[in-house]
Design an enzyme around this catalytic site. Structure first.
Site, PDB file in Angstrom:
ATOM      1  N   GLY B  42       0.845  -1.193   0.000  1.00 11.48           N
ATOM      2  CA  GLY B  42       0.000   0.000   0.000  1.00 11.48           C
ATOM      3  C   GLY B  42       0.876   1.237   0.000  1.00 11.48           C
ATOM      4  O   GLY B  42       2.051   1.179  -0.383  1.00 11.48           O
ATOM      5  N   LEU B  43       0.336   2.364   0.441  1.00 14.98           N
ATOM      6  CA  LEU B  43       1.127   3.595   0.380  1.00 14.98           C
ATOM      7  C   LEU B  43       2.433   3.461   1.144  1.00 14.98           C
ATOM      8  O   LEU B  43       3.484   3.856   0.657  1.00 14.98           O
ATOM      9  CB  LEU B  43       0.308   4.764   0.921  1.00 14.98           C
ATOM     10  CG  LEU B  43      -0.806   5.240  -0.014  1.00 14.98           C
ATOM     11  CD1 LEU B  43      -1.531   6.422   0.595  1.00 14.98           C
ATOM     12  CD2 LEU B  43      -0.244   5.620  -1.373  1.00 14.98           C
ATOM     13  N   GLY B  45       4.103   0.642   2.111  1.00 16.92           N
ATOM     14  CA  GLY B  45       4.972  -0.398   1.559  1.00 16.92           C
ATOM     15  C   GLY B  45       5.537  -0.040   0.196  1.00 16.92           C
ATOM     16  O   GLY B  45       6.740  -0.194  -0.051  1.00 16.92           O
ATOM     17  N   SER B 284     -17.038   9.444   1.534  1.00 21.22           N
ATOM     18  CA  SER B 284     -15.930  10.268   2.025  1.00 21.22           C
ATOM     19  C   SER B 284     -16.348  11.368   2.982  1.00 21.22           C
ATOM     20  O   SER B 284     -17.365  12.026   2.812  1.00 21.22           O
ATOM     21  CB  SER B 284     -15.234  10.916   0.834  1.00 21.22           C
ATOM     22  OG  SER B 284     -14.366  11.925   1.275  1.00 21.22           O
ATOM     23  N   ARG B 330     -14.229  12.511  13.484  1.00 21.13           N
ATOM     24  CA  ARG B 330     -15.028  11.320  13.184  1.00 21.13           C
ATOM     25  C   ARG B 330     -15.647  10.667  14.419  1.00 21.13           C
ATOM     26  O   ARG B 330     -16.802  10.259  14.392  1.00 21.13           O
ATOM     27  CB  ARG B 330     -14.140  10.303  12.469  1.00 21.13           C
ATOM     28  CG  ARG B 330     -13.761  10.790  11.108  1.00 21.13           C
ATOM     29  CD  ARG B 330     -12.785   9.889  10.407  1.00 21.13           C
ATOM     30  NE  ARG B 330     -12.570  10.408   9.065  1.00 21.13           N
ATOM     31  CZ  ARG B 330     -11.724   9.884   8.190  1.00 21.13           C
ATOM     32  NH1 ARG B 330     -10.995   8.832   8.512  1.00 21.13           N
ATOM     33  NH2 ARG B 330     -11.595  10.402   6.993  1.00 21.13           N
ATOM     34  N   HIS B 422     -13.619   1.612  10.226  1.00 21.82           N
ATOM     35  CA  HIS B 422     -12.910   2.145   9.064  1.00 21.82           C
ATOM     36  C   HIS B 422     -11.393   2.027   9.177  1.00 21.82           C
ATOM     37  O   HIS B 422     -10.705   1.752   8.202  1.00 21.82           O
ATOM     38  CB  HIS B 422     -13.297   3.614   8.903  1.00 21.82           C
ATOM     39  CG  HIS B 422     -12.648   4.291   7.737  1.00 21.82           C
ATOM     40  ND1 HIS B 422     -12.736   3.793   6.455  1.00 21.82           N
ATOM     41  CD2 HIS B 422     -11.906   5.424   7.644  1.00 21.82           C
ATOM     42  CE1 HIS B 422     -12.074   4.602   5.630  1.00 21.82           C
ATOM     43  NE2 HIS B 422     -11.556   5.580   6.325  1.00 21.82           N
TER      44      HIS B 422
END
Lengths: 260, 658
Positions: B42-43, B45, B284, B330, B422
């Site tokens: 992902g971002l 890695g 989002s 959140r 999430h």
């Protein structure tokens, strides 16, 4: 919206691995809710198979929200099924009615060999990116982001091309199994941005060469790729790729690229 | 063992500069003989593997998906924060640092968070240079928008596909290194064990998911960039394959697990539609820039939203939190939605939903657009047409996604939304260098615990993943590998590799030999229900104690009655999933233990016993201002280590968004 349940007949491609040949197998599933996604319907089928002591149908899937590009079913003759600009995981069962028969196959292309059932090997796409689908900038080399203004329209067009999710539906939809839409989306994304300019002359040439080496077919301007693309990648990108390709041939840089 | 976070001494804004200026380096020739394993693409890695490859290390990267480009970072929608202050609205490195510390409810480390804020601006520069097509204004410069918990516009975005564009950028950098031969990529491989030799992580055992073969891979260091564990709840916004297995194996081999109970429940997700539900889809947070959240003022109101007049609507976030309104963090927004639904004001057929309404925004944008076009006599309908076009450009892909799932058109009727799992702030405990308590074993991105405290602010996950991969690990790894330049590659017939592989093989054989009657999926659902009911948005001591007993019983049942069809030697997704669910069951127990131990409410961890009169989280700084780092001591046995949190710059106060 009115919700309902349905019973369905499924004809699904089964294939043990890449070395054996496959065949269709027929299943019945019942009480499928119109609110389910297509893959949730497959979850029901697989739970049923596990309960019967049989092996579930293998299929690729991950994000289940239409962005990772992993799901890859050919449904009633169409890549990702009947909805336009849609992935298999986003297809919902309200599309179907009680008693329908649905035929599900893997992507069909020489360059996408079947691994098992509906799962195919798309590593050829990664190798095409390796051939030049990037900007050669090492970490730490960057200037301030706003030092390089880019016309909004240009940036928007680059974004539209960069929206490709690399699922391979374009290849599956094409009678020639050509990967031109995929390759052109990446070439366009990078060609439309000034950052992509320094490597422009070798990129198109090298990526197209790799595409050919992987065994993808030629483009004969049929347009099925655009019609089935879940992200609406435009055929204009293929026209741009052709221009980029010719440009790189004329510049002579391509020959150097080939020698590298 | 006392925990040493290795935060450099000195003033907050000098720590990272000093570290970079004084850390040890590895010369280019030595880098070529040092091997690094990166698990996950992902971002964190992909950016780490690409950057380390560029520097000359020999990198092996692993992902369980068919391509590194599929990692779940791709699904992040809204944006990435950076303290660029391009909007001239008062942003600064300090402000981003402060917002993140406060947003995390004073349970994150100051040193790490300040570093994150410092490198945030470099990330945007790097991504633009690599061709990430961020949204731009007509003048050609980058556009920004707001996110929750802040009062400035510092979020960079690419429509609702920011994660996709950033990941593709990092992926392309990674593939470039693959082409250059510095990175070897192993797709459809899952890490199943970490190999430790003389107290250091020296490799992994991975399973080739196509052939079923177990493989041994050596590395001078191992980087886990394997994401979060939200799927412990079964239903979450995570991808189906997202799992805790790599991190859990590391934990059982000595890496402490930090704050496992800190889970983020995101306020705006498409509600559950039935028992068939396999995952939840996020809408989002950026939608809260323009969408207004409300429920009817009357309980059990079954009228259509359009039939409910303005004065009969309760815009409860604007009412309760006038300063931040719909853009509260959140955790606050999620609890407020749950409160309204529990009190009987929920909407939709399940009554477990609230409205997210764009009616006002469409009209407002329509008027602005009409003025821009010099049209001053338009009817309301004509204005709405113009407004819809503006909203479509901003959020079109999200609106389409909503319509595909629900069959309802959000341009015409408000979205129905409800909170869903999430993100996980907890993760492997790491020091300032991102190293776990196992020397040579690192954790980056969501897989570690370090930057978000008890609640992550929106658009900060992408920032952290890329900060760790592009700008932190290239320095901190070198500082440690500089001492390893004389270590030759260890042959994989070393007894430690043999033993680790046997452990993995034995476990797989054990799983396959159970031949029970219940599917893996069914166990996963049952675990998820326990976790959501008793360790979800609201937790209390009694429920947590019950959950721990229920999970223990479930685990016993799993290991005696799970049914896994198919073979070991070959492609078998049921077997892959069985291993992951087995690990989730163990993790679930630890999460409940952690939640039970933390007798306070902070951020996303809401213990019902600890709340203010008006239902806000009540922290206990005197007794709980520490990181809970759990050490594995054998089956269901965990020892708590505390890392005290020292706030030298920001003074913890009661978090208020009113």
């Amino acid at each position: 919206m009115q919700h309902y349940n349905m019973n369905l007949n499924l004809k699904v491609w089964r294939q043990k691995n890449s070395k054996t040949s496959g065949a269709f197998e027929t299943f019945k599933v019942s009480n499928i809710s119109s609110e389910m996604s297509f893959l949730e319907m497959f979850d029901v089928l697989n739970e049923q198979l596990v309960a019967e002591g049989k092996e579930p149908v293998a299929f690729d899937h991950d994000c289940r929200e239409g962005i990772c590009g992993m799901c890859s079913m050919h449904i009633n003759g169409r890549a990702h099924g009947p909805w336009s600009k849609n992935t298999t995981c986003q297809l919902h069962m309200r599309e179907y009615k009680d008693g329908d028969t649905i035929v599900v196959e893997p992507w069909r292309a020489d360059a996408f060999p079947v691994i098992k059932d509906l799962v195919v090997d798309r590593s050829s796409f990664d190798r095409i990116i390796q051939a030049g689908g990037y900007i050669s900038v090492n970490t730490g080399n960057a200037q301030d982001a706003n030092a390089l203004p880019i016309e909004k329209q240009q940036a928007d067009d680059a974004f539209a091309a960069a929206a490709c999710i690399g699922c391979g539906a374009c290849v599956a939809a094409c009678p020639n199994a050509s990967a031109m839409l995929f390759v052109s989306a990446k070439v366009s994304h990078l060609a439309l941005l000034p950052q992509g300019d320094p490597e422009r002359k070798t990129r198109a040439f090298n990526m197209v060469n790799q595409m050919d080496a992987e065994g993808f077919g030629s483009c004969t301007n049929i347009g099925a790729c655009e019609a089935e693309c879940p992200k609406g990648i435009s055929l204009e990108n293929i026209a741009r790729l052709n221009r980029e390709y010719v440009g790189s041939m004329l510049s002579g840089s391509a020959v150097e690229g080939l020698q590298q | 063992m006392p925990l040493n976070s290795k935060i450099p001494a000195g003033p907050i804004d000098a720590k990272w500069k000093t570290y970079k200026a004084t850390c040890k380096l590895v010369n280019p020739a030595n880098k070529r003989s040092l091997e690094v394993i990166v698990v996950g693409t992902g971002l964190a890695g992909a950016s780490a593997a690409a950057s380390l490859g560029e520097m000359g290390y020999k990198v092996k990267a692993f992902c369980f998906q068919d391509s590194p480009r599929r990692a779940h970072s791709i699904a992040a929608q809204g944006g990435i924060n950076a303290a660029k202050n391009y909007q001239n609205d008062g942003d600064s490195t300090y402000r981003l640092f402060y917002d993140t510390i406060k947003g995390g409810d004073y349970r994150a480390r100051e040193g790490n968070v300040h570093r994150l804020a410092e490198v945030s601006a470099n990330i945007i520069d790097q991504c633009v240079a690599a061709g990430v097509p961020f949204a731009r204004e007509y003048g050609g410069l980058l556009s920004n928008r707001s996110f929750g918990g802040t009062q400035v516009q510092r979020t960079f975005y690419a429509a609702g596909q920011t994660g996709q564009q950033l990941l593709i950028g990092a992926y392309q950098g990674l593939e470039r290194q693959v082409a250059l031969g510095t990175v070897t990529m192993y797709s459809r491989h899952e890490m199943l064990e970490v190999v430790i030799i003389d107290g250091k992580a020296r490799g992994i055992i991975a399973r080739n998911l196509v052939t079923g073969e177990l493989e041994r891979h050596f590395g001078h260091a191992v980087l886990l960039c394997t994401g979060g564990y939200g799927n412990v709840f079964y239903l979450s916004t995570n991808a189906m394959g997202s799992n805790v297995t790599a991190a859990w194996k590391a934990h059982k081999k000595g890496a402490f697990f930090g704050n496992p109970c800190f889970t983020q429940i995101h306020p705006t997700c498409i509600p559950v539609s039935g028992d068939h539900q396999s995952k939840l889809t996020l809408m989002s947070e950026s939608l809260r820039n323009d969408g207004r959240i409300w429920v009817p003022k009357k309980q059990n109101d079954t009228r259509k939203p359009v039939d409910i007049a303005e004065e009969e609507r309760d815009y409860y976030l604007e009412r309760r939190y006038p300063a931040f309104g719909n853009l509260v963090p959140r955790d606050v927004a999620s609890r407020a939605a749950k409160e309204r639904c529990d009190a009987g004001y929920g909407v939709g057929s399940s009554k477990m939903a609230v409205y997210l309404d764009f009616g006002a925004a469409i009209e407002r944008y329509g008027k602005i657009e009409a003025n821009k076009q010099g049209k001053h006599n338009l009817s309301k309908d004509e204005i709405i047409v113009l407004g819809k076009a503006v909203v479509k450009e901003k959020y079109g892909n999200l609106f389409d996604m909503y319509e595909k799932i629900t069959g309802e058109n959000p341009y015409e009727t408000p979205m129905r939304i409800y909170p869903a799992v999430h993100y996980t702030m907890g993760g492997l405990w790491v020091d300032y260098e991102l190293m776990t308590t196992v020397p040579g074993l690192y954790a980056l991105g969501e897989a570690n615990f370090s930057d978000h405290g008890a609640n992550r602010l929106g658009a900060s996950a992408l920032m952290q993943g890329l900060a760790d991969g592009y700008f932190v690990i290239p320095y901190t790894l070198g500082n440690n590998l500089a001492d390893d330049i004389r270590t030759k590659a260890i042959p994989t017939d070393h007894p430690a590799f043999v033993a680790a592989e046997k452990e993995v093989a034995d476990r797989i054989n054990k799983l396959m030999s159970i031949k029970g009657t219940e599917s893996v999926e069914s166990f996963h659902k049952r675990l998820g229900k326990i976790m959501w009911d008793k360790c979800g948005m609201g937790r209390n001591a009694e429920g947590l104690k019950q959950a721990i007993e229920e999970i223990k019983a479930l685990r016993k049942e799993f290991w005696s009655n799970v049914r896994i069809p198919g073979d070991i030697d070959g492609f078998n997704p049921e077997l892959d999933k069985a291993g992951r669910v087995a690990d989730f069951i163990e993790l679930g127990e630890l999460m409940c233990i952690d939640a039970l131990n933390r007798n306070e409410s902070c951020g996303g961890h809401f213990r019902e016993e600890y709340q203010t009169e008006d239902g806000e989280a009540l922290r206990d700084d005197a007794n709980y201002m520490f990181v809970s780092a759990w050490e594995y001591k054998g089956d269901s046995q965990y020892e708590l280590h505390k890392e005290p949190l020292n706030y030298e710059v920001v003074h913890p106060s009661s978090r208020s968004y009113k």
